[in-house]
Scaffold this active site. Structure first.
Site, PDB file in Angstrom:
ATOM      1  N   GLU A 269       0.725  -1.194   0.046  1.00  0.00           N
ATOM      2  CA  GLU A 269      -0.071   0.050  -0.087  1.00  0.00           C
ATOM      3  C   GLU A 269       0.843   1.072  -0.035  1.00  0.00           C
ATOM      4  O   GLU A 269       0.395   2.329  -0.662  1.00  0.00           O
ATOM      5  CB  GLU A 269      -0.964  -0.108   1.013  1.00  0.00           C
ATOM      6  CG  GLU A 269      -2.412   0.437   0.728  1.00  0.00           C
ATOM      7  CD  GLU A 269      -3.216   0.090   2.016  1.00  0.00           C
ATOM      8  OE1 GLU A 269      -3.245   0.544   3.160  1.00  0.00           O
ATOM      9  OE2 GLU A 269      -4.427  -0.444   1.682  1.00  0.00           O
ATOM     10  N   HIS A 290       8.944 -26.425   1.153  1.00  0.00           N
ATOM     11  CA  HIS A 290       8.335 -27.513   0.416  1.00  0.00           C
ATOM     12  C   HIS A 290       7.259 -26.908  -0.399  1.00  0.00           C
ATOM     13  O   HIS A 290       6.127 -27.608  -0.846  1.00  0.00           O
ATOM     14  CB  HIS A 290       7.790 -28.346   1.229  1.00  0.00           C
ATOM     15  CG  HIS A 290       8.913 -29.239   2.343  1.00  0.00           C
ATOM     16  ND1 HIS A 290       9.242 -30.418   1.998  1.00  0.00           N
ATOM     17  CD2 HIS A 290       9.476 -28.648   3.115  1.00  0.00           C
ATOM     18  CE1 HIS A 290      10.358 -30.748   2.900  1.00  0.00           C
ATOM     19  NE2 HIS A 290      10.470 -29.706   3.472  1.00  0.00           N
ATOM     20  N   LYS A 401     -14.153   1.274  -3.551  1.00  0.00           N
ATOM     21  CA  LYS A 401     -15.207   1.828  -2.404  1.00  0.00           C
ATOM     22  C   LYS A 401     -16.481   2.155  -3.052  1.00  0.00           C
ATOM     23  O   LYS A 401     -17.594   2.348  -2.425  1.00  0.00           O
ATOM     24  CB  LYS A 401     -14.293   2.598  -1.475  1.00  0.00           C
ATOM     25  CG  LYS A 401     -13.398   1.882  -0.736  1.00  0.00           C
ATOM     26  CD  LYS A 401     -12.849   2.888   0.607  1.00  0.00           C
ATOM     27  CE  LYS A 401     -11.573   2.137   1.373  1.00  0.00           C
ATOM     28  NZ  LYS A 401     -10.930   3.044   2.143  1.00  0.00           N
TER      29      LYS A 401
END
Lengths: 428, 428
Positions: A269, A290, A401
């Protein structure tokens, strides 16, 4: 933290950085440090984050929490309003902290069923007091408490800005409150009430976390060669310019797994702007050897791998075994095995020409964690300075938003229309 | 799964792929499908993974588990020996499954303290029977059971290959066993005993998981335009070639969070070869909108964002509120909010020229999850075919394993010497 960037040098990895380049870069680090230091001094927007160790008053937090001795704390918040708090409690082993940092109905319902509501403290965190996810969850939690016969006003603490619906609510119901600090973006607020309320409520030593932060503050100097935070930031910046557009952040400790998530927000951000910014990748040692190591060694040369470990930890011996092939493990400890794997992985990356940096802290305790959070923030701010971007804003998230709000009937937004006009190309 | 790649088209995003390119690519997809189909038919190494829905015998698993009705299951395994099992139990909501997939002594000790050992089933998984992390943890768990007065031989099930120390141990103590399937790399073994034992032990419907897998098998055809798995794989491949060296995998459901981890291993270990392979990035919707979205929209144009959601879910209504600024949320549901955010984020990425693909399943249940796992594996295998790499091996991880073994005194390995010779450049 201590930084060892030997494996990020051009002498070790072809996409590394030379000592000579770093020396030239150090002049820019010096000038960046002046801006940062002045910003801290003047409490300028964003830079004020690095003043938190002196600004945060643990007594304000303790006072807000007076009378509470909760079995569990549920933090209702999202992004920077949850990640710092989760990082601190998990690192310090403060059991009983839960977060509602999503609006998944299945998860919210599950958590509400699991929690002992009558002995749970609800910690609502939103600077604006209008964050849709947080407020929606809070409305649900509040109702669940009422339905369970628990008086929510007696079990809620609010951390918010000076005004807004959450502040009004707190005033109306006389709820204990803490303040979101001025001039500090959410992702930089771990060392304020935003990050410390749950740890304090669960009996952890937040004063020591802040002392660690203050040590981080003391460690800043005008040279990357004398400042671990800047050494890490400068090397990350130099490597990004040399093609390391990914930063895989790999703590070798389960208790630091939320720290990776916190780091990912901090990095993404703050630095994901203007077509720049390393993509943070959360991983965990030794588990991800792994899973991700094949890629880190044999994939594209577009990565910095950051390896983090505590030098000491509580250990567990591995019992002896009479199985020949495994006898070498007997007499070892799990921690010894983990350390061997840490060093083996680090060397295996270097052997594959994959630059990597080692970060070490003495042990995982309140002070080291406070210092680590501070220094990683300082590293991030340095990268922002060197990159010439606006580290402290996040303008690109506003579009979505507004679109979501429009879709939910919360006003007219042209972004919502773009959602309706989506291009579809379906294969079913 | 259903795939919608409209937002990955060149007409939507500059770094997208054109329909014409995909049509040309489809010829190669057809040939790749022939190889894949023949490999499945002949149970060739690796391709045999896609035969698991017919090969796996749920009765073998149920028989091995006869007499157990555990309160908790702890899977001792790492990488592919843990991630599939974790993904399945979490997605299906089979509570009580824990994994020891690291050698962090603090975490191992914590889990052993928390577990009710007398009613816990220990599920040890390692094909070779020599995996250092797994065997070390198993030795510790076994001792803890003995110390707690629990007869470990009565509470342990083993999943391993035809020979090796774990097989010998199982024979010696007459432990119930399941077999790791032949020709199937760990990361492709979710639809075998490796992935299904814990779910079965906790009462989940593994037969339905396998039925879902079988539906995935049915869905494979020679054209990407008719096969969701290939549509996703082909678009991911085309985008990688156009610069999308990162694949951010973002389920909008907490229950699918381990699936991201499973996907990250699948993608990284299979495709991270020869300087190729997208870096998988685990993220979670809606949470990471408040963390990663800024970067995805405004950072480098080097990403594919994969958005995944169930079309239906159990929902929770958001209570009404008298707060004006929030009144639009009243009457909505958490799921409705999550869906609005999913669509808003998808559109916001498209508006920023950031290619993205939507994956949808009907709901999160045993059948859809089995099908989803199968189809993502098929997608991965297709990318490997198109990239011309060896999808089913992971040669780059051996170096570090030898180095660690050497460091622990398990033999002479020159890699261990390289560890000792590390270049240090410390800032403290």
């Amino acid at each position: 933290m201590d930084v060892d960037f030997g494996n990020a040098l051009a002498s070790v990895a072809v996409t590394g950085v030379s000592e000579a380049s770093l020396e030239r870069l150090d002049r820019r680090v010096g000038r960046a440090h002046e801006r940062i230091a002045a910003g801290i001094e003047d409490r300028t927007f964003g830079y004020a984050s690095l003043a938190l160790p002196e600004e945060t008053d643990p007594t304000e937090i303790r006072t807000a929490l007076e009378g509470f001795d909760p079995e569990a704390v549920v933090t209702v918040g999202i992004g920077g309003s949850a990640l710092g708090a989760k990082t601190v409690t998990e690192a310090l082993g403060c059991a009983g902290h839960h977060t509602l940092d999503n609006v998944d109905p299945v998860e919210t319902a599950r958590l509400l069923e699991e929690l002992p509501l009558e002995s749970t403290l609800v910690n609502v965190v939103s600077r604006s007091g209008t964050t849709a996810e947080t407020l929606s969850n809070f409305l649900v939690v509040r109702e669940a408490m009422t339905e369970a016969g628990v008086e929510w006003t007696e079990r809620t603490v609010v951390t918010t800005g000076d005004s807004g619906p959450l502040r009004d609510l707190a005033d109306r119901h006389d709820l204990p409150t803490c303040s979101v600090p001025e001039g500090v973006p959410g992702r930089f607020s771990a060392l304020s009430a935003v990050g410390l309320v749950p740890a304090a409520a669960l009996g952890c030593d937040i004063e020591a976390v802040l002392e660690g932060g203050a040590e981080g503050r003391q460690s800043l100097s005008p040279s990357l060669f004398e400042t671990p935070a800047y050494a890490y930031g400068a090397v990350a910046y130099a490597l990004e310019n040399r093609g390391a557009t990914t930063n895989a952040f790999v703590p070798y400790a389960e208790a630091l797994e939320p720290l990776s998530e916190w780091f990912a927000q901090l990095w993404a951000e703050s630095l994901g702007k203007d077509g720049l910014g390393q993509t943070p990748v959360r991983a965990l040692g030794a588990t991800d050897q792994h899973s991700q190591l094949q890629l880190y060694r044999a994939g594209r040369k577009d990565k910095l791998v950051t390896l983090l470990r505590p030098r000491e930890r509580e250990d567990v011996p591995i019992p002896d075994t009479d199985v020949d092939e495994l006898s070498y493990l007997g007499g070892e400890t799990l921690g010894g095995l983990l350390d061997a794997e840490f060093e083996a992985t680090e060397a295996s990356l270097a052997a594959a020409d994959q630059p990597n940096v080692r970060l070490e802290i003495d042990r995982i305790d309140a002070e080291s964690v406070g210092q680590l959070l501070y220094e990683l923030e300082a590293a991030c701010i340095l990268v922002g300075e060197l990159s010439g971007i606006e580290t402290f804003t996040q303008p690109a998230v506003e579009w979505g938003k507004r679109a979501a709000r429009g879709l939910l009937g919360g006003g007219e937004f042209e972004e919502a229309e773009a959602v309706e006009g989506k291009t579809s190309r379906r294969v079913e």
